[in-house]
Design an enzyme around this catalytic site. Structure first.
Site, PDB file in Angstrom:
ATOM      1  N   HIS A   7       0.817  -1.216   0.000  1.00 31.24           N
ATOM      2  CA  HIS A   7       0.000   0.000   0.000  1.00 31.24           C
ATOM      3  C   HIS A   7       0.850   1.265   0.000  1.00 31.24           C
ATOM      4  CE1 HIS A   7       0.386  -0.829   4.438  1.00 31.24           C
ATOM      5  NE2 HIS A   7       0.470   0.495   4.543  1.00 31.24           N
ATOM      6  N   GLU A  43      -7.758   4.380  10.148  1.00 31.11           N
ATOM      7  CA  GLU A  43      -7.370   4.191   8.746  1.00 31.11           C
ATOM      8  C   GLU A  43      -8.400   3.416   7.941  1.00 31.11           C
ATOM      9  OE1 GLU A  43      -6.262   1.072   7.480  1.00 31.11           O
ATOM     10  OE2 GLU A  43      -5.790  -0.087   9.272  1.00 31.11           O
ATOM     11  N   HIS A  83       3.889   7.114   3.668  1.00 26.77           N
ATOM     12  CA  HIS A  83       4.800   5.958   3.593  1.00 26.77           C
ATOM     13  C   HIS A  83       4.447   5.049   2.433  1.00 26.77           C
ATOM     14  CE1 HIS A  83       1.511   4.326   6.219  1.00 26.77           C
ATOM     15  NE2 HIS A  83       1.748   3.194   5.585  1.00 26.77           N
TER      16      HIS A  83
HETATM   17  C1  V0V Z   1       9.337  11.996   9.484  1.00 26.19           C
HETATM   18  N1  V0V Z   1      10.275  12.135   8.537  1.00 26.19           N
HETATM   19  C2  V0V Z   1       9.828  11.579   7.414  1.00 26.19           C
HETATM   20  C3  V0V Z   1       8.543  11.078   7.715  1.00 26.19           C
HETATM   21  N2  V0V Z   1       8.272  11.349   9.024  1.00 26.19           N
HETATM   22  N3  V0V Z   1      10.372  11.450   6.196  1.00 26.19           N
HETATM   23  C4  V0V Z   1       9.645  10.837   5.259  1.00 26.19           C
HETATM   24  N4  V0V Z   1       8.404  10.342   5.471  1.00 26.19           N
HETATM   25  C5  V0V Z   1       7.819  10.447   6.683  1.00 26.19           C
HETATM   26  N5  V0V Z   1       6.607   9.961   6.894  1.00 26.19           N
HETATM   27  C6  V0V Z   1      11.572  12.805   8.682  1.00 26.19           C
HETATM   28  C7  V0V Z   1      11.413  14.179   9.301  1.00 26.19           C
HETATM   29  O1  V0V Z   1      11.149  15.125   8.317  1.00 26.19           O
HETATM   30  C8  V0V Z   1      12.749  14.372   9.973  1.00 26.19           C
HETATM   31  O2  V0V Z   1      13.685  14.800   9.045  1.00 26.19           O
HETATM   32  C9  V0V Z   1      13.129  12.987  10.428  1.00 26.19           C
HETATM   33  O3  V0V Z   1      12.378  12.071   9.587  1.00 26.19           O
HETATM   34  C10 V0V Z   1      12.747  12.707  11.867  1.00 26.19           C
HETATM   35  O4  V0V Z   1      11.414  13.067  11.999  1.00 26.19           O
HETATM   36  P1  V0V Z   1      10.796  13.786  13.285  1.00 26.19           P
HETATM   37  O5  V0V Z   1       9.626  14.555  12.877  1.00 26.19           O
HETATM   38  O6  V0V Z   1      11.873  14.478  14.016  1.00 26.19           O
HETATM   39  O7  V0V Z   1      10.468  12.549  14.170  1.00 26.19           O
HETATM   40  P2  V0V Z   1       9.138  11.858  14.496  1.00 26.19           P
HETATM   41  O8  V0V Z   1       9.042  11.810  15.953  1.00 26.19           O
HETATM   42  O9  V0V Z   1       8.006  12.437  13.726  1.00 26.19           O
HETATM   43  O10 V0V Z   1       9.397  10.369  13.940  1.00 26.19           O
HETATM   44  C11 V0V Z   1       9.436  10.074  12.595  1.00 26.19           C
HETATM   45  C12 V0V Z   1       9.319   8.546  12.491  1.00 26.19           C
HETATM   46  C13 V0V Z   1       7.963   8.158  13.093  1.00 26.19           C
HETATM   47  C14 V0V Z   1       9.429   8.172  11.006  1.00 26.19           C
HETATM   48  C15 V0V Z   1      10.475   7.917  13.272  1.00 26.19           C
HETATM   49  O11 V0V Z   1       6.920   8.795  12.369  1.00 26.19           O
HETATM   50  C16 V0V Z   1       7.694   6.670  13.103  1.00 26.19           C
HETATM   51  O12 V0V Z   1       8.177   5.933  13.967  1.00 26.19           O
HETATM   52  N6  V0V Z   1       6.865   6.143  12.152  1.00 26.19           N
HETATM   53  C17 V0V Z   1       6.532   4.731  12.079  1.00 26.19           C
HETATM   54  C18 V0V Z   1       5.135   4.469  12.560  1.00 26.19           C
HETATM   55  C19 V0V Z   1       4.058   5.152  11.718  1.00 26.19           C
HETATM   56  O13 V0V Z   1       4.360   6.015  10.913  1.00 26.19           O
HETATM   57  N7  V0V Z   1       2.768   4.779  11.961  1.00 26.19           N
HETATM   58  C20 V0V Z   1       1.630   5.360  11.254  1.00 26.19           C
HETATM   59  C21 V0V Z   1       1.210   4.528  10.117  1.00 26.19           C
HETATM   60  P3  V0V Z   1      14.497  16.163   9.239  1.00 26.19           P
HETATM   61  O14 V0V Z   1      13.447  17.224   9.406  1.00 26.19           O
HETATM   62  O15 V0V Z   1      15.306  15.916  10.470  1.00 26.19           O
HETATM   63  O16 V0V Z   1      15.314  16.294   7.998  1.00 26.19           O
HETATM   64  S1  V0V Z   1       0.370   3.090  10.726  1.00 26.19           S
HETATM   65  C22 V0V Z   1       0.192   1.985   9.410  1.00 26.19           C
HETATM   66  O17 V0V Z   1       0.748   2.287   8.297  1.00 26.19           O
HETATM   67  C23 V0V Z   1      -0.551   0.837   9.613  1.00 26.19           C
HETATM   68  C24 V0V Z   1      -1.250   0.555  10.881  1.00 26.19           C
HETATM   69  C25 V0V Z   1      -0.657  -0.205   8.555  1.00 26.19           C
HETATM   70  O18 V0V Z   1      -0.140  -0.033   7.465  1.00 26.19           O
HETATM   71  O19 V0V Z   1      -1.297  -1.260   8.808  1.00 26.19           O
HETATM   72 CO    CO Z   2       0.749   1.478   6.406  1.00 23.54          CO
END
Ligand code: V0V
Ligand code: CO
Length: 140
Positions: A7, A43, A83
């Site tokens: 996805h 979602e 993502h």
């Molecule tokens: C943050 N960054 C991204 C990003 N989110 N880059 C690309 N795509 C994204 N979605 C960049 C951000 O601009 C920063 O870069 C750096 O990563 C660190 O981000 P931050 O804002 O300081 O940190 P956080 O606390 O927002 O953490 C970011 C992460 C967090 C990616 C570590 O969002 C995470 O753990 N995500 C994984 C879980 C998730 O996203 N769950 C929701 C979907 P600069 O500014 O330092 O250059 S749930 C899902 O998909 C489900 C249930 C499913 O599919 O079934």
């Molecule tokens: Co997902």
């Protein structure tokens, strides 16, 4: 390693509004809806096609709170692609293989994902700026 794109996750402020837009504009059907407290999202999965080991979908994501991953993303970057998720045969095995190559895992163990899947995320900074999800679909 990857069997298909499972996805594309899209961050939105109003899930119902985006479901209406995607389903009407692209004639897609919502096949699942879930609140995932652990991931901080509400979602919906819109089915596109069936592939090896599972389907492919658009995943629409509304944050449950401002300090959740999608909440923070919306504040920083606004609505859009959040993502990309790839379908894999065995998520635990694939996590280990990828981690050996120096890519940081955001999850040490697989977590519960949409439609009974098992999921794990890779750090976007190690994947060319793309938040990457591995998905092992539920057995059918
Ligand atoms: C943050 N960054 C991204 C990003 N989110 N880059 C690309 N795509 C994204 N979605 C960049 C951000 O601009 C920063 O870069 C750096 O990563 C660190 O981000 P931050 O804002 O300081 O940190 P956080 O606390 O927002 O953490 C970011 C992460 C967090 C990616 C570590 O969002 C995470 O753990 N995500 C994984 C879980 C998730 O996203 N769950 C929701 C979907 P600069 O500014 O330092 O250059 S749930 C899902 O998909 C489900 C249930 C499913 O599919 O079934
Ligand atoms: Co997902």
């Amino acid at each position: 390693m990857f069997m298909r794109i499972d996805h594309i996750g899209i961050a939105c402020r109003d899930l119902e509004e985006k479901i209406a837009f995607f389903s009407e504009t692209f004639e897609l059907t919502v096949v699942a809806r879930e609140v995932n407290e652990e991931q901080g999202v509400k979602e919906a999965m819109l089915h596109i096609a069936d592939g090896e080991g599972g389907g492919s979908y658009i995943q629409l994501l509304e944050p449950l709170s401002e300090d959740s991953p999608v909440g923070k993303f919306l504040a920083k970057r606004g609505e859009g692609v959040h993502h990309v998720a790839f379908g894999v045969r065995d998520v635990t095995e694939t996590m280990a293989k990828i981690n050996e190559k120096g890519v940081r895992l955001l999850d040490q163990h697989p977590r519960h994902g949409s439609m009974g899947s098992e999921i794990a995320f890779l750090h976007p900074k190690d994947v060319g700026g793309m938040l990457t999800e591995l998905v092992q679909a539920a057995k059918r």
